[in-house]
Design a protein around this motif. Structure first.
Motif, PDB file in Angstrom:
ATOM      1  N   ARG A  27       0.834  -1.102  -0.130  1.00  0.00           N
ATOM      2  CA  ARG A  27      -0.107   0.115   0.117  1.00  0.00           C
ATOM      3  C   ARG A  27       0.886   1.250   0.144  1.00  0.00           C
ATOM      4  O   ARG A  27       2.102   1.203   0.033  1.00  0.00           O
ATOM      5  CB  ARG A  27      -0.979  -0.022   1.384  1.00  0.00           C
ATOM      6  CG  ARG A  27      -0.267   0.088   2.262  1.00  0.00           C
ATOM      7  CD  ARG A  27      -1.157   0.859   3.603  1.00  0.00           C
ATOM      8  NE  ARG A  27      -1.708   2.156   3.160  1.00  0.00           N
ATOM      9  CZ  ARG A  27      -3.055   2.040   3.028  1.00  0.00           C
ATOM     10  NH1 ARG A  27      -3.764   1.230   3.631  1.00  0.00           N
ATOM     11  NH2 ARG A  27      -3.528   3.424   2.803  1.00  0.00           N
ATOM     12  N   THR A  28       0.380   2.407  -0.152  1.00  0.00           N
ATOM     13  CA  THR A  28       0.988   3.577  -0.098  1.00  0.00           C
ATOM     14  C   THR A  28       0.926   4.032   1.343  1.00  0.00           C
ATOM     15  O   THR A  28       0.065   4.127   2.204  1.00  0.00           O
ATOM     16  CB  THR A  28       0.386   4.636  -0.808  1.00  0.00           C
ATOM     17  OG1 THR A  28       0.241   4.331  -2.254  1.00  0.00           O
ATOM     18  CG2 THR A  28       0.872   5.790  -0.930  1.00  0.00           C
ATOM     19  N   PHE A  29       2.372   4.176   1.891  1.00  0.00           N
ATOM     20  CA  PHE A  29       2.698   4.572   3.373  1.00  0.00           C
ATOM     21  C   PHE A  29       2.944   6.052   3.544  1.00  0.00           C
ATOM     22  O   PHE A  29       3.300   6.460   4.598  1.00  0.00           O
ATOM     23  CB  PHE A  29       3.573   3.670   3.761  1.00  0.00           C
ATOM     24  CG  PHE A  29       3.260   2.342   4.072  1.00  0.00           C
ATOM     25  CD1 PHE A  29       3.704   1.446   3.285  1.00  0.00           C
ATOM     26  CD2 PHE A  29       2.617   1.933   5.316  1.00  0.00           C
ATOM     27  CE1 PHE A  29       3.147   0.269   3.343  1.00  0.00           C
ATOM     28  CE2 PHE A  29       2.198   0.626   5.437  1.00  0.00           C
ATOM     29  CZ  PHE A  29       2.506  -0.293   4.399  1.00  0.00           C
ATOM     30  N   SER A  30       2.690   6.881   2.594  1.00  0.00           N
ATOM     31  CA  SER A  30       3.032   8.351   2.565  1.00  0.00           C
ATOM     32  C   SER A  30       2.524   9.007   3.679  1.00  0.00           C
ATOM     33  O   SER A  30       3.238   9.959   4.156  1.00  0.00           O
ATOM     34  CB  SER A  30       2.911   8.849   1.097  1.00  0.00           C
ATOM     35  OG  SER A  30       1.404   8.965   0.978  1.00  0.00           O
ATOM     36  N   SER A  31       1.411   8.802   3.974  1.00  0.00           N
ATOM     37  CA  SER A  31       0.623   9.183   5.427  1.00  0.00           C
ATOM     38  C   SER A  31       0.695   8.868   6.531  1.00  0.00           C
ATOM     39  O   SER A  31       0.124   9.109   7.541  1.00  0.00           O
ATOM     40  CB  SER A  31      -0.865   9.694   5.023  1.00  0.00           C
ATOM     41  OG  SER A  31      -1.328   8.394   4.791  1.00  0.00           O
ATOM     42  N   TYR A  32       1.711   7.495   6.611  1.00  0.00           N
ATOM     43  CA  TYR A  32       1.798   6.710   7.800  1.00  0.00           C
ATOM     44  C   TYR A  32       2.897   7.195   8.758  1.00  0.00           C
ATOM     45  O   TYR A  32       3.774   7.926   8.288  1.00  0.00           O
ATOM     46  CB  TYR A  32       1.700   5.323   7.484  1.00  0.00           C
ATOM     47  CG  TYR A  32       0.546   4.637   7.171  1.00  0.00           C
ATOM     48  CD1 TYR A  32      -0.143   5.076   6.178  1.00  0.00           C
ATOM     49  CD2 TYR A  32       0.387   3.397   7.762  1.00  0.00           C
ATOM     50  CE1 TYR A  32      -1.407   4.460   5.922  1.00  0.00           C
ATOM     51  CE2 TYR A  32      -1.013   2.984   7.639  1.00  0.00           C
ATOM     52  CZ  TYR A  32      -1.757   3.072   6.690  1.00  0.00           C
ATOM     53  OH  TYR A  32      -2.759   2.747   6.502  1.00  0.00           O
ATOM     54  N   MET A  33       2.732   6.822   9.968  1.00  0.00           N
ATOM     55  CA  MET A  33       3.892   6.916  10.809  1.00  0.00           C
ATOM     56  C   MET A  33       4.491   5.325  11.088  1.00  0.00           C
ATOM     57  O   MET A  33       3.669   4.473  11.273  1.00  0.00           O
ATOM     58  CB  MET A  33       3.433   7.208  12.347  1.00  0.00           C
ATOM     59  CG  MET A  33       4.548   7.518  13.280  1.00  0.00           C
ATOM     60  SD  MET A  33       5.486   9.121  12.805  1.00  0.00           S
ATOM     61  CE  MET A  33       4.267  10.452  13.115  1.00  0.00           C
ATOM     62  N   MET A  34       5.664   5.460  10.884  1.00  0.00           N
ATOM     63  CA  MET A  34       6.323   4.153  10.837  1.00  0.00           C
ATOM     64  C   MET A  34       7.310   4.087  12.157  1.00  0.00           C
ATOM     65  O   MET A  34       7.806   5.121  12.442  1.00  0.00           O
ATOM     66  CB  MET A  34       7.603   3.837   9.825  1.00  0.00           C
ATOM     67  CG  MET A  34       6.861   4.033   8.426  1.00  0.00           C
ATOM     68  SD  MET A  34       5.545   2.986   8.088  1.00  0.00           S
ATOM     69  CE  MET A  34       6.525   1.418   8.179  1.00  0.00           C
ATOM     70  N   ALA A  50       9.837   6.178  16.140  1.00  0.00           N
ATOM     71  CA  ALA A  50       9.116   6.394  15.395  1.00  0.00           C
ATOM     72  C   ALA A  50       9.394   7.560  14.447  1.00  0.00           C
ATOM     73  O   ALA A  50      10.041   8.632  14.807  1.00  0.00           O
ATOM     74  CB  ALA A  50       7.408   6.709  15.830  1.00  0.00           C
ATOM     75  N   ILE A  51       8.893   7.604  13.105  1.00  0.00           N
ATOM     76  CA  ILE A  51       9.214   8.598  12.114  1.00  0.00           C
ATOM     77  C   ILE A  51       8.054   8.815  11.035  1.00  0.00           C
ATOM     78  O   ILE A  51       7.465   7.702  10.775  1.00  0.00           O
ATOM     79  CB  ILE A  51      10.318   8.444  11.374  1.00  0.00           C
ATOM     80  CG1 ILE A  51      10.952   9.782  10.534  1.00  0.00           C
ATOM     81  CG2 ILE A  51      10.491   7.206  10.551  1.00  0.00           C
ATOM     82  CD1 ILE A  51      12.315   9.488   9.681  1.00  0.00           C
ATOM     83  N   ALA A  52       7.786   9.947  10.633  1.00  0.00           N
ATOM     84  CA  ALA A  52       6.571  10.044   9.607  1.00  0.00           C
ATOM     85  C   ALA A  52       7.187   9.996   8.304  1.00  0.00           C
ATOM     86  O   ALA A  52       8.286  10.247   7.894  1.00  0.00           O
ATOM     87  CB  ALA A  52       6.161  11.658   9.718  1.00  0.00           C
ATOM     88  N   TRP A  53       6.318   9.057   7.550  1.00  0.00           N
ATOM     89  CA  TRP A  53       7.065   8.538   6.371  1.00  0.00           C
ATOM     90  C   TRP A  53       7.037   9.756   5.340  1.00  0.00           C
ATOM     91  O   TRP A  53       8.140   9.575   4.268  1.00  0.00           O
ATOM     92  CB  TRP A  53       6.036   7.476   5.636  1.00  0.00           C
ATOM     93  CG  TRP A  53       6.476   6.666   4.557  1.00  0.00           C
ATOM     94  CD1 TRP A  53       6.293   7.034   3.051  1.00  0.00           C
ATOM     95  CD2 TRP A  53       7.422   5.593   4.562  1.00  0.00           C
ATOM     96  NE1 TRP A  53       7.256   6.238   2.672  1.00  0.00           N
ATOM     97  CE2 TRP A  53       7.715   5.208   3.352  1.00  0.00           C
ATOM     98  CE3 TRP A  53       8.052   4.722   5.720  1.00  0.00           C
ATOM     99  CZ2 TRP A  53       8.509   4.156   2.777  1.00  0.00           C
ATOM    100  CZ3 TRP A  53       8.645   3.725   5.391  1.00  0.00           C
ATOM    101  CH2 TRP A  53       8.977   3.308   4.076  1.00  0.00           C
ATOM    102  N   SER A  54       6.373  10.757   5.499  1.00  0.00           N
ATOM    103  CA  SER A  54       6.425  11.904   4.637  1.00  0.00           C
ATOM    104  C   SER A  54       7.475  12.724   5.109  1.00  0.00           C
ATOM    105  O   SER A  54       8.014  13.656   4.322  1.00  0.00           O
ATOM    106  CB  SER A  54       4.941  12.844   4.687  1.00  0.00           C
ATOM    107  OG  SER A  54       4.994  13.108   6.007  1.00  0.00           O
TER     108      SER A  54
END
Length: 123
Positions: A27-34, A50-54
């Motif tokens: 899926r597209t993770f651009s708006s996700y927190m990893m 944690a880091i914001a994928w964007s």
């Protein structure tokens, strides 16, 4: 199908370094927190970083500040955890996780999880 696949774990001596990788797909993770969590033997799963994928903000637990760094490579859809100055208490199974809800230190907030990779710090 969403997949998070961790790699890079192993056995290392105290003071050593390891770099964990988490390859994301499905899926597209651009708006996700990893994020990275860990579960030491006999203990609860705990937040590591944690880091914001964007891009932008990164967060780390107090126990790893100054030693661990989280980063992401959008082109490779991969998140990394660079671990330096490792201690025996860092021994755990390390998990990669993803959430659309913004930064959180609570495991239940994360929708997707990898299978985990073992890190053992021992002399």
């Amino acid at each position: 199908q969403v997949q998070l696949v961790e790699s890079g774990g192993g056995v290392v001596q105290p003071g050593g370094s390891l770099r964990l990788s988490c390859a994301a797909s499905g899926r597209t993770f651009s708006s996700y927190m990893m994020a990275w969590f860990r579960q030491p033997p006999g203990k609860e799963r705990e937040f590591v970083a944690a880091i914001a994928w964007s891009g932008g903000s990164a967060y780390r637990a107090n126990a790893v500040k100054g030693r661990f760094t989280i980063s992401g490579d959008n082109a490779r859809n991969t998140v990394y955890l660079q671990m330096n100055s490792l201690k025996p208490e860092d021994t755990a199974v390390y998990y990669c996780a993803a959430t659309p809800r913004g930064v959180s230190t609570y495991a239940y907030e994360y929708d997707y999880w990898g299978q985990g990779t073992q890190v053992t710090v021992s002399s």
